[in-house]
Scaffold this motif. Structure first.
Motif, mmCIF file in Angstrom:
data_model
loop_
_atom_site.group_PDB
_atom_site.id
_atom_site.type_symbol
_atom_site.label_atom_id
_atom_site.label_comp_id
_atom_site.label_asym_id
_atom_site.label_seq_id
_atom_site.Cartn_x
_atom_site.Cartn_y
_atom_site.Cartn_z
ATOM 1 N N ALA A 70 0.836 -1.208 0.000
ATOM 2 C CA ALA A 70 0.000 0.000 0.000
ATOM 3 C C ALA A 70 0.866 1.250 0.000
ATOM 4 C CB ALA A 70 -0.926 -0.011 1.212
ATOM 5 N N LEU A 71 1.990 1.204 0.714
ATOM 6 C CA LEU A 71 2.918 2.332 0.731
ATOM 7 C C LEU A 71 3.441 2.611 -0.668
ATOM 8 C CD1 LEU A 71 4.791 4.298 2.460
ATOM 9 C CD2 LEU A 71 6.457 2.452 2.374
ATOM 10 N N VAL A 72 3.841 1.565 -1.369
ATOM 11 C CA VAL A 72 4.373 1.719 -2.724
ATOM 12 C C VAL A 72 3.307 2.284 -3.663
ATOM 13 C CG1 VAL A 72 5.199 0.444 -4.739
ATOM 14 C CG2 VAL A 72 6.146 -0.038 -2.478
ATOM 15 N N LEU A 73 2.103 1.751 -3.586
ATOM 16 C CA LEU A 73 1.062 2.121 -4.539
ATOM 17 C C LEU A 73 0.549 3.540 -4.340
ATOM 18 C CD1 LEU A 73 -1.027 -1.188 -4.637
ATOM 19 C CD2 LEU A 73 0.654 -0.389 -6.298
ATOM 20 N N LEU B 3 14.289 4.171 0.253
ATOM 21 C CA LEU B 3 14.918 4.276 1.569
ATOM 22 C C LEU B 3 13.950 3.835 2.655
ATOM 23 C CD1 LEU B 3 17.250 5.156 3.385
ATOM 24 C CD2 LEU B 3 16.317 7.479 3.330
ATOM 25 N N MET B 4 12.681 4.172 2.520
ATOM 26 C CA MET B 4 11.692 3.743 3.501
ATOM 27 C C MET B 4 11.540 2.222 3.492
ATOM 28 S SD MET B 4 8.710 6.649 3.145
ATOM 29 C CE MET B 4 7.845 6.054 4.592
ATOM 30 N N LEU B 5 11.573 1.610 2.306
ATOM 31 C CA LEU B 5 11.465 0.155 2.228
ATOM 32 C C LEU B 5 12.676 -0.515 2.870
ATOM 33 C CD1 LEU B 5 10.129 -0.301 -1.420
ATOM 34 C CD2 LEU B 5 8.843 -0.538 0.704
ATOM 35 N N ILE B 6 13.860 0.000 2.585
ATOM 36 C CA ILE B 6 15.076 -0.607 3.126
ATOM 37 C C ILE B 6 15.173 -0.382 4.637
ATOM 38 C CG2 ILE B 6 17.598 -0.533 3.052
ATOM 39 C CD1 ILE B 6 17.374 0.165 0.098
ATOM 40 N N SER B 7 14.749 0.792 5.085
ATOM 41 C CA SER B 7 14.835 1.081 6.519
ATOM 42 C C SER B 7 13.893 0.220 7.343
ATOM 43 C CB SER B 7 14.536 2.563 6.768
ATOM 44 O OG SER B 7 13.217 2.886 6.383
ATOM 45 N N SER B 8 12.890 -0.382 6.709
ATOM 46 C CA SER B 8 11.961 -1.247 7.445
ATOM 47 C C SER B 8 12.463 -2.685 7.573
ATOM 48 C CB SER B 8 10.599 -1.251 6.748
ATOM 49 O OG SER B 8 10.689 -1.815 5.446
ATOM 50 N N LEU B 9 13.622 -2.996 6.991
ATOM 51 C CA LEU B 9 14.148 -4.359 7.072
ATOM 52 C C LEU B 9 14.384 -4.831 8.508
ATOM 53 C CD1 LEU B 9 16.645 -4.540 4.053
ATOM 54 C CD2 LEU B 9 14.399 -5.614 4.276
ATOM 55 N N THR C 40 7.682 -0.024 -7.774
ATOM 56 C CA THR C 40 7.964 1.387 -7.505
ATOM 57 C C THR C 40 8.503 2.088 -8.741
ATOM 58 O OG1 THR C 40 8.436 0.893 -5.169
ATOM 59 C CG2 THR C 40 9.260 2.974 -6.051
ATOM 60 N N VAL C 41 9.470 1.464 -9.405
ATOM 61 C CA VAL C 41 10.051 2.068 -10.609
ATOM 62 C C VAL C 41 9.009 2.160 -11.722
ATOM 63 C CG1 VAL C 41 11.838 1.828 -12.371
ATOM 64 C CG2 VAL C 41 12.366 1.279 -9.998
ATOM 65 N N GLY D 186 -4.915 7.302 -11.292
ATOM 66 C CA GLY D 186 -5.866 6.523 -12.075
ATOM 67 C C GLY D 186 -5.230 5.288 -12.670
ATOM 68 N N THR D 187 -3.986 5.431 -13.147
ATOM 69 C CA THR D 187 -3.268 4.268 -13.669
ATOM 70 C C THR D 187 -3.002 3.257 -12.574
ATOM 71 O OG1 THR D 187 -2.202 5.684 -15.322
ATOM 72 C CG2 THR D 187 -1.200 3.533 -14.899
ATOM 73 N N MET D 188 -2.644 3.749 -11.381
ATOM 74 C CA MET D 188 -2.399 2.841 -10.266
ATOM 75 C C MET D 188 -3.668 2.072 -9.898
ATOM 76 S SD MET D 188 -2.962 2.535 -6.734
ATOM 77 C CE MET D 188 -3.289 4.206 -6.200
ATOM 78 N N LEU D 189 -4.795 2.750 -9.873
ATOM 79 C CA LEU D 189 -6.059 2.073 -9.579
ATOM 80 C C LEU D 189 -6.417 1.082 -10.680
ATOM 81 C CD1 LEU D 189 -8.205 5.028 -8.167
ATOM 82 C CD2 LEU D 189 -7.202 3.135 -6.893
ATOM 83 N N ALA D 190 -6.094 1.425 -11.924
ATOM 84 C CA ALA D 190 -6.367 0.500 -13.022
ATOM 85 C C ALA D 190 -5.546 -0.775 -12.892
ATOM 86 C CB ALA D 190 -6.074 1.182 -14.362
#
Length: 281
Positions: free
Chosen positions: A74-77, A124-130, A158-159, A184-188
């Motif tokens: 959800a964070l990424v999206l 960085l947020m993803l890596i810091s949650s490791l 993400t990319v 809108g693209t993300m929801l699609a």
């Protein structure tokens, strides 16, 4: 050679973003919220025996890992579009894009610099949650390979979404409209593909249409939530195969589709950045 490999746009954007105290305050609150959730979950799920010793079984550890994974998804999206949709349009609104285009930087350097600097904060947020993820390994039920696969596909997603955001930011003059198009693209890619996969699977079962089964499998395979489920529980891929009659790994379709999406989005952004200029850069 060093001049070709260097990217001043990327270096400038990274310095501006990571020198701001707001970036690290955001990471602090995010990790604090995740830590409270993890420790609260472990406290609730801990079972105590008659001697006062507590333990958490592997099934509960797997549930914790699953919930954390979907929180990261959800964070990424939802954060990536907000970080990337204004990469170029904000420069246009501040009337600094023309100055940027008169530099010796190529269009690809500008687009890649804006893209990478925008998603660097989220990575960085993803890596810091490791370290928080590592608590799950104390109780078993999760393999390190699953964690590595999750991180890889999170970065890929993400990319991909970031590339779409930069593309819309290049094509659309207003940041607000570009952000709406990116969301809108993300929801699609999430809600719409989920609906289409269920709908086409139902139609294929009623009409026994092979084409509908292929499309049902395709729509499900490019859905991030379905991918996460297939990585968490490999047996879930059998459910999709039973619905569509197609036994093809979900992760391969997901990898190919999002790799093509990244290439196409970056190509369109680069080709349209200097559309009104005569230079071939």
């Amino acid at each position: 050679m060093n001049d070709r490999l260097s990217n001043p746009v990327l270096m400038k954007e990274v310095k501006l973003r990571f020198r701001s105290p707001k970036s690290f305050i955001g990471i602090l609150f995010y990790l604090g919220a995740m830590s409270l959730f993890v420790f609260g979950f472990l406290y609730i799920m801990t079972t105590f025996d008659g001697a006062g010793s507590g333990f958490v079984n592997t099934e509960q550890s797997f549930i914790l890992f699953t919930v954390l994974t979907y929180i990261q998804l959800a964070l990424v999206l939802f954060i990536t579009p907000g970080l990337t949709a204004g990469a170029i349009s904000s420069e246009r609104e501040k009337q600094t894009l023309g100055m940027l285009l008169t530099t010796t930087q190529t269009s690809f350097q500008i687009i890649s610099g804006k893209l990478l600097s925008s998603i660097a904060f989220l990575l960085l947020m993803l890596i810091s949650s490791l370290p928080i993820y590592s608590l799950v390994f104390l109780f078993g039920g999760i393999s390190p390979l699953q964690l590595l696969l999750m991180l890889f596909y999170f970065m890929l997603t993400t990319v991909a979404i970031g590339s779409v955001g930069v593309m819309f930011s290049t094509l659309i003059r207003r940041t607000a409209v570009a952000m709406i198009a990116t969301y809108g693209t993300m929801l699609a890619l999430t809600a719409v593909t989920g609906f289409l996969s269920v709908f086409t699977a139902s139609v294929s079962q009623l009409g026994s249409a092979a084409g509908q089964s292929v499309m049902a499998h395709f729509w499900a395979s490019i859905n991030p939530a379905v991918l996460v489920a297939s990585l968490l529980a490999p047996g879930s891929g059998n459910i999709l195969a039973d619905m569509t009659g197609i036994r093809f790994p979900v992760w391969i379709t997901y990898l190919l589709f999002y790799a093509v999406l990244i290439i196409v989005s970056v190509f369109v952004a680069v080709s349209r950045l200097r559309v009104n200029m005569k230079t071939g850069k």
